[in-house]
Design an enzyme around this catalytic site. Sequence first.
Site, mmCIF file in Angstrom:
data_model
loop_
_atom_site.group_PDB
_atom_site.id
_atom_site.type_symbol
_atom_site.label_atom_id
_atom_site.label_comp_id
_atom_site.label_asym_id
_atom_site.label_seq_id
_atom_site.Cartn_x
_atom_site.Cartn_y
_atom_site.Cartn_z
ATOM 1 N N SER A 1 0.939 -1.192 0.306
ATOM 2 C CA SER A 1 0.123 0.102 -0.075
ATOM 3 C C SER A 1 0.411 0.789 0.046
ATOM 4 O O SER A 1 0.579 2.624 0.058
ATOM 5 C CB SER A 1 -0.880 -0.200 0.862
ATOM 6 O OG SER A 1 -1.656 -0.941 1.000
ATOM 7 N N LYS B 1 0.084 3.790 -2.824
ATOM 8 C CA LYS B 1 -1.135 4.222 -3.190
ATOM 9 C C LYS B 1 -0.400 5.306 -3.622
ATOM 10 O O LYS B 1 -1.249 6.394 -3.806
ATOM 11 C CB LYS B 1 -1.638 3.944 -1.794
ATOM 12 C CG LYS B 1 -2.724 2.684 -2.180
ATOM 13 C CD LYS B 1 -3.013 2.047 -0.998
ATOM 14 C CE LYS B 1 -4.404 0.896 -1.438
ATOM 15 N NZ LYS B 1 -3.658 -0.339 -0.784
ATOM 16 N N TYR C 1 -4.236 -2.627 -9.714
ATOM 17 C CA TYR C 1 -3.735 -2.606 -8.547
ATOM 18 C C TYR C 1 -3.459 -2.761 -8.232
ATOM 19 O O TYR C 1 -2.147 -3.270 -7.315
ATOM 20 C CB TYR C 1 -5.476 -2.570 -8.012
ATOM 21 C CG TYR C 1 -5.347 -2.211 -6.086
ATOM 22 C CD1 TYR C 1 -5.357 -1.354 -6.127
ATOM 23 C CD2 TYR C 1 -5.183 -3.623 -5.748
ATOM 24 C CE1 TYR C 1 -5.348 -1.403 -4.280
ATOM 25 C CE2 TYR C 1 -5.697 -3.351 -4.606
ATOM 26 C CZ TYR C 1 -5.159 -3.236 -3.562
ATOM 27 O OH TYR C 1 -5.261 -2.499 -2.234
HETATM 28 N N1 GLN Z 1 -2.853 -5.330 -2.001
HETATM 29 C C1 GLN Z 1 -2.948 -5.081 -0.839
HETATM 30 C C2 GLN Z 1 -4.660 -5.443 -0.280
HETATM 31 O O1 GLN Z 1 -5.241 -4.732 -1.247
HETATM 32 C C3 GLN Z 1 -2.122 -3.824 -0.015
HETATM 33 C C4 GLN Z 1 -2.899 -3.607 1.665
HETATM 34 C C5 GLN Z 1 -2.064 -2.851 2.021
HETATM 35 O O2 GLN Z 1 -0.726 -2.789 1.827
HETATM 36 N N2 GLN Z 1 -2.372 -2.461 3.860
HETATM 37 O O3 GLN Z 1 -4.797 -6.439 0.317
#
Ligand code: GLN
Length: 318
Positions: free
Chosen positions: A78, A81, A203
């Site tokens: 994440s 993101k 994603y």
């Molecule tokens: N790829 C992970 C998910 O979608 C990312 C979640 C994270 O790092 N908090 O669950």
Amino acid sequence: MGYGHPFTRQFLYCRMNYQETLQAILNDIEPARGKGRVAAYIPELAKVPADKFGMCLLFINGEQYGLGDWQEKFSIQSISKVFSLTLAVSKYGDKVWERVGVEPSGTRFNSLVQLEFEKGIPRNPFINAGAIVVCDMLLDGFENPKLEVLSMVRDFAGTDAIHFNLAVAESERKVGYRNFALAYFLKSFGNLHHEVETVLDLYFHICAIEMTCEELANAFLFYTNHGSAPGREHFITNSQTRRLNALMQTCGFYDEAGDFSFKVGLPGKSGVGGGIAAIHPEAYSVAVWGPGLNKKGNSLMGLKALEMLTSRIVPSIF
Ligand code: GLN
């Protein structure tokens, strides 16, 4: 890489031996090594040894300090993101906020309930639902968004040695039921233009970018430096950068954002791969990696290390 920003002088006046500081932090957090849980819900991530730990501290003038497994690749999950949002903001500016909010969620990163309440407008771009909408925007805006994100991250980090781990992306796709649920939910509210499979393919790939602490700290220097990096000068505006940093401060750690702000006091972003990247605007970036996670999905050792770092470094953003 470094930018020689004058603000860094404040840090250099309070000069410490940062290498020794990092080593002292590691000694103090050693009892937590191997504790916590590796993110086993993505089967490929379950293979990562829980006892890894790395840390890289990078000042805006280029002074860099590394420790432990700081040059080993891990799945940034994440943390990515922040990168996808940066690319979307560079393309669409304020239009991004028509499809995703800017409020802390106070819920887990993959919560479904909130999306129902808020009629398909995710609370913020750092929870999964928000990042999925951002991926949908990137599909609208770029012919090859996967490459676009990768080349931007490579420029920010100053190296081409950054790739997707295809096994991790595929592993998550196979079991990504919650993300599929979120994406279908978004689609039912009209907040997803592309097909669910297409959006999630992007994603999962972006989440599966692998970087080292050193590369992450270098890439995050962009956010300390008003949205400019060599090769990507003024990629986003100063004001846009401040807003991204504000979002990292308020939403970067899901339902632990308040705790992180309270104890660490830096804008940052975590990932279930065990990485955390954080910045002190105009001064430094720091990246830590410890795959053992706490109950909220954030790196146990990483949180401790950052709390100690900001308690020992004198200037603070507060
Ligand atoms: N790829 C992970 C998910 O979608 C990312 C979640 C994270 O790092 N908090 O669950």
